[in-house]
Every structure is written in C-alpha cells, then in structure tokens.
Scaffold this motif. Sequence first.
Motif, PDB file in Angstrom:
ATOM      1  N   PRO A 172      21.221   6.449  54.109  1.00 57.88           N
ATOM      2  CA  PRO A 172      22.598   6.932  54.181  1.00 57.88           C
ATOM      3  C   PRO A 172      23.261   7.140  52.817  1.00 57.88           C
ATOM      4  CG  PRO A 172      22.444   4.647  54.915  1.00 57.88           C
ATOM      5  CD  PRO A 172      21.046   5.166  54.814  1.00 57.88           C
ATOM      6  N   VAL A 173      22.939   6.319  51.828  1.00 55.23           N
ATOM      7  CA  VAL A 173      23.535   6.517  50.499  1.00 55.23           C
ATOM      8  C   VAL A 173      23.052   7.836  49.896  1.00 55.23           C
ATOM      9  CG1 VAL A 173      23.722   5.591  48.159  1.00 55.23           C
ATOM     10  CG2 VAL A 173      23.826   4.041  50.117  1.00 55.23           C
ATOM     11  N   THR A 174      21.778   8.149  50.104  1.00 55.69           N
ATOM     12  CA  THR A 174      21.257   9.453  49.661  1.00 55.69           C
ATOM     13  C   THR A 174      21.961  10.583  50.388  1.00 55.69           C
ATOM     14  OG1 THR A 174      19.093   8.496  49.173  1.00 55.69           O
ATOM     15  CG2 THR A 174      19.188  10.886  49.450  1.00 55.69           C
ATOM     16  N   SER A 175      22.189  10.411  51.691  1.00 55.77           N
ATOM     17  CA  SER A 175      22.909  11.433  52.457  1.00 55.77           C
ATOM     18  C   SER A 175      24.271  11.718  51.842  1.00 55.77           C
ATOM     19  CB  SER A 175      23.095  10.977  53.911  1.00 55.77           C
ATOM     20  OG  SER A 175      21.877  10.894  54.598  1.00 55.77           O
ATOM     21  N   VAL A 176      24.999  10.665  51.491  1.00 59.12           N
ATOM     22  CA  VAL A 176      26.333  10.826  50.919  1.00 59.12           C
ATOM     23  C   VAL A 176      26.283  11.585  49.603  1.00 59.12           C
ATOM     24  CG1 VAL A 176      28.241   9.550  49.852  1.00 59.12           C
ATOM     25  CG2 VAL A 176      27.342   8.826  52.076  1.00 59.12           C
ATOM     26  N   HIS A 177      25.360  11.217  48.726  1.00 58.47           N
ATOM     27  CA  HIS A 177      25.283  11.882  47.417  1.00 58.47           C
ATOM     28  C   HIS A 177      24.826  13.336  47.554  1.00 58.47           C
ATOM     29  CE1 HIS A 177      26.347   8.500  44.919  1.00 58.47           C
ATOM     30  NE2 HIS A 177      25.440   7.732  45.496  1.00 58.47           N
ATOM     31  N   GLU A 178      23.850  13.580  48.431  1.00 64.15           N
ATOM     32  CA  GLU A 178      23.378  14.952  48.611  1.00 64.15           C
ATOM     33  C   GLU A 178      24.446  15.818  49.271  1.00 64.15           C
ATOM     34  OE1 GLU A 178      20.439  16.594  47.780  1.00 64.15           O
ATOM     35  OE2 GLU A 178      20.112  14.843  46.498  1.00 64.15           O
ATOM     36  N   LYS A 179      25.159  15.250  50.222  1.00 64.59           N
ATOM     37  CA  LYS A 179      26.226  16.015  50.870  1.00 64.59           C
ATOM     38  C   LYS A 179      27.333  16.340  49.865  1.00 64.59           C
ATOM     39  CE  LYS A 179      28.521  14.292  54.459  1.00 64.59           C
ATOM     40  NZ  LYS A 179      29.041  14.033  55.836  1.00 64.59           N
ATOM     41  N   GLU A 180      27.699  15.366  49.056  1.00 62.38           N
ATOM     42  CA  GLU A 180      28.717  15.620  48.036  1.00 62.38           C
ATOM     43  C   GLU A 180      28.295  16.760  47.114  1.00 62.38           C
ATOM     44  OE1 GLU A 180      31.347  12.913  44.992  1.00 62.38           O
ATOM     45  OE2 GLU A 180      29.182  12.593  44.988  1.00 62.38           O
ATOM     46  N   LYS A 181      27.049  16.745  46.695  1.00 63.17           N
ATOM     47  CA  LYS A 181      26.518  17.783  45.799  1.00 63.17           C
ATOM     48  C   LYS A 181      26.564  19.165  46.446  1.00 63.17           C
ATOM     49  CE  LYS A 181      22.018  19.196  43.903  1.00 63.17           C
ATOM     50  NZ  LYS A 181      20.599  18.741  43.720  1.00 63.17           N
ATOM     51  N   TRP A 182      26.077  19.259  47.670  1.00 63.19           N
ATOM     52  CA  TRP A 182      25.937  20.564  48.289  1.00 63.19           C
ATOM     53  C   TRP A 182      27.225  21.066  48.924  1.00 63.19           C
ATOM     54  CZ3 TRP A 182      22.382  23.464  46.562  1.00 63.19           C
ATOM     55  CH2 TRP A 182      21.194  22.907  46.100  1.00 63.19           C
ATOM     56  N   MET A 183      28.130  20.183  49.314  1.00 60.57           N
ATOM     57  CA  MET A 183      29.435  20.640  49.770  1.00 60.57           C
ATOM     58  C   MET A 183      30.194  21.266  48.606  1.00 60.57           C
ATOM     59  SD  MET A 183      29.373  20.111  52.977  1.00 60.57           S
ATOM     60  CE  MET A 183      31.054  20.377  53.525  1.00 60.57           C
ATOM     61  N   LYS A 184      30.145  20.635  47.445  1.00 59.88           N
ATOM     62  CA  LYS A 184      30.809  21.206  46.268  1.00 59.88           C
ATOM     63  C   LYS A 184      30.194  22.554  45.912  1.00 59.88           C
ATOM     64  CE  LYS A 184      32.178  20.282  41.488  1.00 59.88           C
ATOM     65  NZ  LYS A 184      31.870  21.650  41.045  1.00 59.88           N
ATOM     66  N   TYR A 185      28.870  22.627  45.980  1.00 63.42           N
ATOM     67  CA  TYR A 185      28.179  23.881  45.680  1.00 63.42           C
ATOM     68  C   TYR A 185      28.673  24.990  46.612  1.00 63.42           C
ATOM     69  CZ  TYR A 185      24.284  26.978  44.430  1.00 63.42           C
ATOM     70  OH  TYR A 185      23.529  28.035  43.973  1.00 63.42           O
ATOM     71  N   GLY A 186      28.776  24.677  47.901  1.00 63.96           N
ATOM     72  CA  GLY A 186      29.230  25.672  48.865  1.00 63.96           C
ATOM     73  C   GLY A 186      30.693  26.022  48.711  1.00 63.96           C
ATOM     74  N   TYR A 187      31.551  25.007  48.480  1.00 62.69           N
ATOM     75  CA  TYR A 187      32.971  25.277  48.283  1.00 62.69           C
ATOM     76  C   TYR A 187      33.183  26.224  47.101  1.00 62.69           C
ATOM     77  CZ  TYR A 187      34.042  21.198  51.266  1.00 62.69           C
ATOM     78  OH  TYR A 187      34.146  20.305  52.304  1.00 62.69           O
TER      79      TYR A 187
END
Length: 284
Positions: A232-247
Amino acid sequence: METLTIGRAKLTWLNGGVTHMDGGAMFGVVPKPLWSRKYPVNDKNQIELRTDPIVLELDGKKLLIDSGIGNEKLNDKQKRNFGVLEEARLDDSLRQISLTHEEIDGVLMTHLHFDHACGLTKWENGELVPAFPNAKVYTSKIEWDEMKNPNMRSKNTYWESNWKPVEHLVHTFDESIEILPGLQMIHTSGHSNGHSILLFEDGEDVFMHMADLMPTHAHQNVLWALAYDDYPVTSVHEKEKWMKYGYDREAWYVFYHDAHYRALRFNTKGEVVSQIDRKSYSYE
C-alpha cells in the motif's frame, strides 16, 4: 456502448460482468463516513465494481485492456463471496461493434487477479482454451512469475485456469514496454508486485489507465489505498506520481471497475472538467 476518442485512440467499453466487494476493503483505512459519501454502498457493506474490458483501437490494431470476469469460471461460493450477479457478455458486446474474439490483436493485462484475468480463457468442448487465440497477452514479468508461482496469500487470486491455456501467448516486460507508438505499459507494483498502468500520449491528447491504483473515481485521493494492496505504501507513492503527471497534461483517466463513470478528465488542479458516464444497456 460508451466510446471515447482521444487523439489516434478510440476506446469502447464492453460488458465484462460485475462484482460487489466489501467497501471497507476497497478503501482500506479510510473511515466509512468519508468513502461512502463518494461511492454508494449496499446493506451488506459492498460496493458495485464493474469488470468491463476496454477495446482500444489504435493504428489499425485492436487491443483489449484486461479481460473481465469471464463465464463459468467461478463456483457458487465464489460468486456469492464476490457478489458476482452478472457474468461477462463479451460475445454480445463485440458483436455490437462488429468484432470477434479472433480479431483481437493484443490483451493488455494490468495485473492478473481473477477479476481481471478470468476472461483470458473460456470453456470449449469441456476444456479451457484461450478466449482470444490470436492475441499477444502483455503483462509484467514480475506479475507473470507470481501468477505461475503464487504465495500463500496470492494463490487465492492467481488461478492456474487463467494462465495455463494462454502461456504460449504471453509476452512479458520489465520496467515498461511501448506496445504501439505513444502507448506504454509501465510497471508500478503497489496493488500487486507486478501491477502496471497504461499511458497513451498523442501530442496534447493523453489518457491514463491507473488500473487498481485508482479503481474508481472515489479513489482519486492519493492516500486512499486498498486493503487488498500487497504494497500500500508503494501504491500511495506511485499514485501521487502518476496523478500529478496526468493533472499536468489534463489527461483523461479511464476505468475498468467504476460502476458510475467510464472516464474522467482532470485539469491541472485535479478538478473534473469532462466525464463519460456509464450507461445501462441491453442486447437484442
């Protein structure tokens, strides 16, 4: 059926079946009063989760994003536990867009949990065979290795019936692979160790499929990770990275599981600026 054109890519959502999973498990440590305001829950504390593959037509190729819940792949107990009220209708869905299983060129498997991979195989004359016999099946090497050799936890979701008949069709990658110009599969880990996302970029036209890092619109908050996640910690960091990329690129985010939206487009502030709603449809 719902369709969306993004640059050179055309997306069409099929009917791959439905599950109803525990809402608490789907939102992890997030309190129910918070997540239930964003996603409806039934009296069993379950939320509706579609398992609808997406046909991606790009540069003359016909690709499928994940494969649905399949047909006659779960026993009665599994159907009850996973809230499977409807199995896949891929034959009907493909017929509506004048396609057959044989015309699918590739299947892009973000990961191989049963609710994504059951549709890879089908029953024919009493044995399991590839559902898409002419398609290359793409998944990360880590995911494929665990699929074939699951641990004591993952054996409940990585089933031999979903991999053995398609073993000769599988193509694996390490960190990323470009399937077609502008279309990448990228290994993230998180939800499963081999979990991947999809990224398509065609100039300013961008879509992302976060798969089970962001299974529904209600999981937009980067801290809202699933209890099902292996890391889950990896999920949070990867989601943060790719949400910013998409935004930053005002990308479309497309969904496999969401029962309410097929896709959302966010601006640079993370606000929804466009949406494709899921509609109910019937077959003639």
